[in-house]
Design an enzyme around this catalytic site. Sequence first.
Site, PDB file in Angstrom:
ATOM      1  N   THR A  25      -2.021   2.131  -8.061  1.00  0.00           N
ATOM      2  CA  THR A  25      -3.124   2.804  -8.670  1.00  0.00           C
ATOM      3  C   THR A  25      -2.928   4.289  -9.552  1.00  0.00           C
ATOM      4  OG1 THR A  25      -4.572   2.035  -6.122  1.00  0.00           O
ATOM      5  CG2 THR A  25      -5.538   3.979  -7.471  1.00  0.00           C
ATOM      6  N   GLU A  42       1.111  -7.686   2.845  1.00  0.00           N
ATOM      7  CA  GLU A  42       0.794  -6.786   3.750  1.00  0.00           C
ATOM      8  C   GLU A  42       1.172  -7.875   5.018  1.00  0.00           C
ATOM      9  OE1 GLU A  42      -2.456  -4.180   2.801  1.00  0.00           O
ATOM     10  OE2 GLU A  42      -2.649  -5.131   4.416  1.00  0.00           O
ATOM     11  N   ASN A  51      -0.990   4.776   3.363  1.00  0.00           N
ATOM     12  CA  ASN A  51      -1.251   5.428   1.904  1.00  0.00           C
ATOM     13  C   ASN A  51      -2.864   5.893   2.216  1.00  0.00           C
ATOM     14  OD1 ASN A  51      -2.042   5.956  -0.209  1.00  0.00           O
ATOM     15  ND2 ASN A  51      -2.240   3.944  -1.243  1.00  0.00           N
ATOM     16  N   SER A  69      -5.222   3.847  -0.692  1.00  0.00           N
ATOM     17  CA  SER A  69      -4.947   2.675  -0.228  1.00  0.00           C
ATOM     18  C   SER A  69      -6.281   2.012  -1.288  1.00  0.00           C
ATOM     19  CB  SER A  69      -4.573   2.508   1.102  1.00  0.00           C
ATOM     20  OG  SER A  69      -4.552   0.617   0.664  1.00  0.00           O
ATOM     21  N   SER A  70      -6.576   1.363  -2.912  1.00  0.00           N
ATOM     22  CA  SER A  70      -6.899   0.592  -2.612  1.00  0.00           C
ATOM     23  C   SER A  70      -7.254  -0.483  -1.633  1.00  0.00           C
ATOM     24  CB  SER A  70      -6.569  -0.140  -3.716  1.00  0.00           C
ATOM     25  OG  SER A  70      -6.869   1.149  -4.566  1.00  0.00           O
ATOM     26  N   GLY A  72      -0.412  -5.988  -2.505  1.00  0.00           N
ATOM     27  CA  GLY A  72       1.254  -6.524  -2.522  1.00  0.00           C
ATOM     28  C   GLY A  72       0.810  -7.174  -1.094  1.00  0.00           C
ATOM     29  N   SER A 111       0.648  -1.352  -0.260  1.00  0.00           N
ATOM     30  CA  SER A 111       0.006  -0.082   0.071  1.00  0.00           C
ATOM     31  C   SER A 111       0.551   1.249  -0.224  1.00  0.00           C
ATOM     32  CB  SER A 111      -1.235   0.097   0.913  1.00  0.00           C
ATOM     33  OG  SER A 111      -2.133   1.019   0.735  1.00  0.00           O
ATOM     34  N   GLY A 112       0.332   2.309  -0.970  1.00  0.00           N
ATOM     35  CA  GLY A 112       0.916   3.571  -0.988  1.00  0.00           C
ATOM     36  C   GLY A 112       1.842   3.723  -1.952  1.00  0.00           C
TER      37      GLY A 112
END
Length: 1040
Positions: free
Chosen positions: A128, A402, A173, A176-177, A400, A123-124
């Site tokens: 995206t 985590e 993030n 974040s998705s 990704g 994330s980050g």
Amino acid sequence: MEFRFREERRKGGCQLDMEGALTARDRVGIHDFVLLDETTETAFLSNLQKRFRKDLIYTYIGTLLVSVNPYKELGIYNKKHMDLYMGVNFFELPPHIYALADNAYHTMMTEFNNHFILISGESGAGKTEASKRILQYYAVSCPSSTLLNTVRDKMLKSNPVLEAFGNAKTLKNDNSSRFGKYMDIQFDSQGDAVGGHILNYLMENSRVVHQNHGERNFHIFYQLVEGGEDDLLHQLGLERDCQHYNYLTQGECAIVCSINDKNDWKTVKNALQVINVDEINTDHLFGIVASVLHLGNIQFDSDSKGQALLNNNTELHWVSNLLGIDAHGLKEAFTYRKIEAKTDQVLSPFTIDHAVYVRDALAKAIYGKTFTWLVDKINESMENKDSSRKTVIGLLDIYGFEVFYVNSFEQFCINYCNEKLQQLFIQLTLKAEQEEYEAEDIEWEPVQFFNNKIICDLVEEKHRGIISILDEECLRPGDTTDLTFLERLEEKMGSHPHFVTHKLADKTTRKTLERGDFRLLHYAGEVTYCVVGFLDKNNDLLYRNIKDLMCQSKNAIIRECFTNMEPDSRRRPETVATQFKSSLLKLTEILMAKEAWYIRCLKSNETKHPGHFDEALIRHQVKYLGLMEHLRVRRAGFAYRRKFEVFLKRYKPLCPATWPHWRGLPADGVEVLVQHLGYLPNEYKMGRTKIFIRHPRTLYATEDAFEKCKHELATRLQAKYKGYKAKGEYRKQKEAATKIETCWRGVQARRERDRRAWAVKVIKKFIKSYMTRGQAKATDNSEYLAFVRQNYLKRLKENLPKTVLDKSTWLTPPAVCSETSELLRKLHYRLMVRKYVRGITPQNKTQLQLKLVSSSIFKGKKESYPQSVAQPFVDTRISEEDINVRVFQMVRNEHIKYSVPVIKYDRNGFKPRPRQVILTQAAAYVVEEAKIKQRVLYTFLKGISVSNLTDGMIVFHITCEDPKEKGDLVMQCDHLFEFLTKLSVIANKQNAVKVVQGSIKIEIQAGKESAVDFSTGQEPMVYKAKNGHLMVVATRARTR
């Protein structure tokens, strides 16, 4: 000549045409990790950092793209860069996401097969953003039409909608998705983007009801509260304050400076229109979002038996109104469970904890199913109904790996997904490598790599995997908890090398584990999971009475979602983990049927600080993204491979036999080239269509030699080209000059012809006019006469008299102009006179008036007059300072007008005496120093006589009534004309001055006469003659 290259790197900078050139390796690192000398993690990170410091965020591992988030704008995503990468060979330009997108597109068009781009990272890291850039590139680079533009708009506008409903702020993030997204972009045979389809995976529904500290719920809630219109909020029963809603305050960061919820709200509303969500469905959609907020504010009390009670019905009524369901039925569903026993129904009351669980489960179910409905709506708007065959490029934007301080069920599913994708990644990479080697007839060498199948089996194996045990524990009757689930894991997997718990660990490891934790050794490293909440999150069940209630909803979206949920409502639905496992297996099947492209996104630092490279963080990401594994696979055999044509085209200048043109087969040309370069047999292999080079250093040496040769060739080519251009330019100029000369000669000849014809005509006419010039003006002679007049006037203009006195220079006119000439002459002289008069000053005017008086008296009478005309008269010849003071005192009352020195001749003997004559207003005074010798009143001055010669003798004839009075006064004055002119004006005696010839009679006393005789001679003299007269000898006047 024969080349044998140095194998060490050439030091020192060099001028680059492109960043991607291998010669840039010392300055900006290697653009492809495959070409590293050493495939160690240290070398990998060093190269990555070197490029990052130069703002080069993209690097290849073969065709895999590694992207490092710079956390700043670099200006490399504009239309100019898109045009630069369109249709260009993959390795021809510096690494870029556009290069990968363009190569995938052109490979798809060439081979007419399906591809996908896997974008992964934590994330980050910029997943995206990478997905957006690829979509924007295809939107700009593909052919355009009205229909196609509509499809592209929907693809692009789907992003803000999905981000609003599926993205949230996390600790790492701000956008974040919280779901996995796979999007297929459909292309027709012409390469036009004609449609799309989206699949979503593992929506993080638990975020709807719970957020960790420092995190937010999904963006749409805050956008609605902050950006919604006042009328809409009133209609939905909402207030413009996020602090009023329990589901929005748990993270304690409702306001984030990097997020503008008001602007994002406007964007989402516009995007919903683009993807064909009508106004009614939009109202229903926002009603569902508002109902979730109201659900979070429903609070329960307990009675004396500990059963849940719902006393405050305000929020319940809002939920009932917004979802279009019965309020009483909803209240009953929150406080009782309906149990069916054959034909009877029993209501079992809930405790407060159970009621809260049911409330949260409904909130999660409503939001999750609405999100799925929204994805379906987007798919429906992008659907292409043309049945012709299409190729697709898929974009997989997946969460990704985590690793948090506390890792729960969501992290377990996400990391399982990454294990599965890593397995797929290695398999596809190995498969692609092996297929390429086989296709090129190169012997395949087995590659040593970590096979994570053992971990995938640990998670997903039937009846023995963690997911199966979790499902069994969720379905097992009796008192099941998260800890009983952990115990079952310990029983089943106690001996597994990649699984450990507090109970199974050794003493050292046990210190790092809590009793409710288990640890998995993933391919990316160890991750510790807390089992608390695993069963609840996996079940995530809604009771049947709530489902039935939702199916009766008047909100079309809710009714559609719950009606289509389970055809057989009596069958227990699949658990979340099983659903995710099934969808992941389907995704794997989809991806296995496509050609793979990869983008690995890395975070440069945790603080989002531009330009900061956190080596420890990058090292961790490189590890869990499996980049070193991928690099080892690509470097297992040969580090570099290129098609014969490409290799020969680039390096042919290094060999005289291949430069400038190789006439044979490319393979033969490459063989000749490498032999000339001195490649050893173990340094390369010749495939069927490509050359394979084993060591990067061999390629570096070749590239260094090419860099040197390139400058020499450039100089030679430049010289040849300049010569060619100069010759061409000379020929062009010569041809142009010849054409211009030809045209100009023609123009000049035509002009000369016309000029001669005109001249003949004019001459004929002139001669005829000349012959009839004496006749009256007629047609035949009018032009000649006009010419005569014009010619005369031109000559006259150049020869006009310059002064009034010039009477002789006026041109003699021809007869036809005589009258006109006379008029012009008079006008000209009058004009000159007028100009002269206007230019005369008062002093000059007085001078002229005196000269006029002098002229009237002496002109034509006295010989010396002409010489005096040019001499100006002065006001006086003796200044007041030179007059004796006593004399001045005596005569000043009469106002002195003029003074002049004279020679006075005595009456007796004519002896000369120097005297001063002072003229006043009334009389003339003869002065000897301080004495006034004689005063002559003007009234007694009866005449003045002068000779006609050049002498200066003056005789004043004075009236003598008394014998004792003095007689006539005889004087000699050098300024005769000035003196007498002044005297005649002052005394008004113009007529009294007489010019006499021969002699002048004088009266010495009353009754006594004498004379002054005049004659001419060589020298001027004055003396007393024998006859007693005064004899004056004067010289002759000079003639001009």
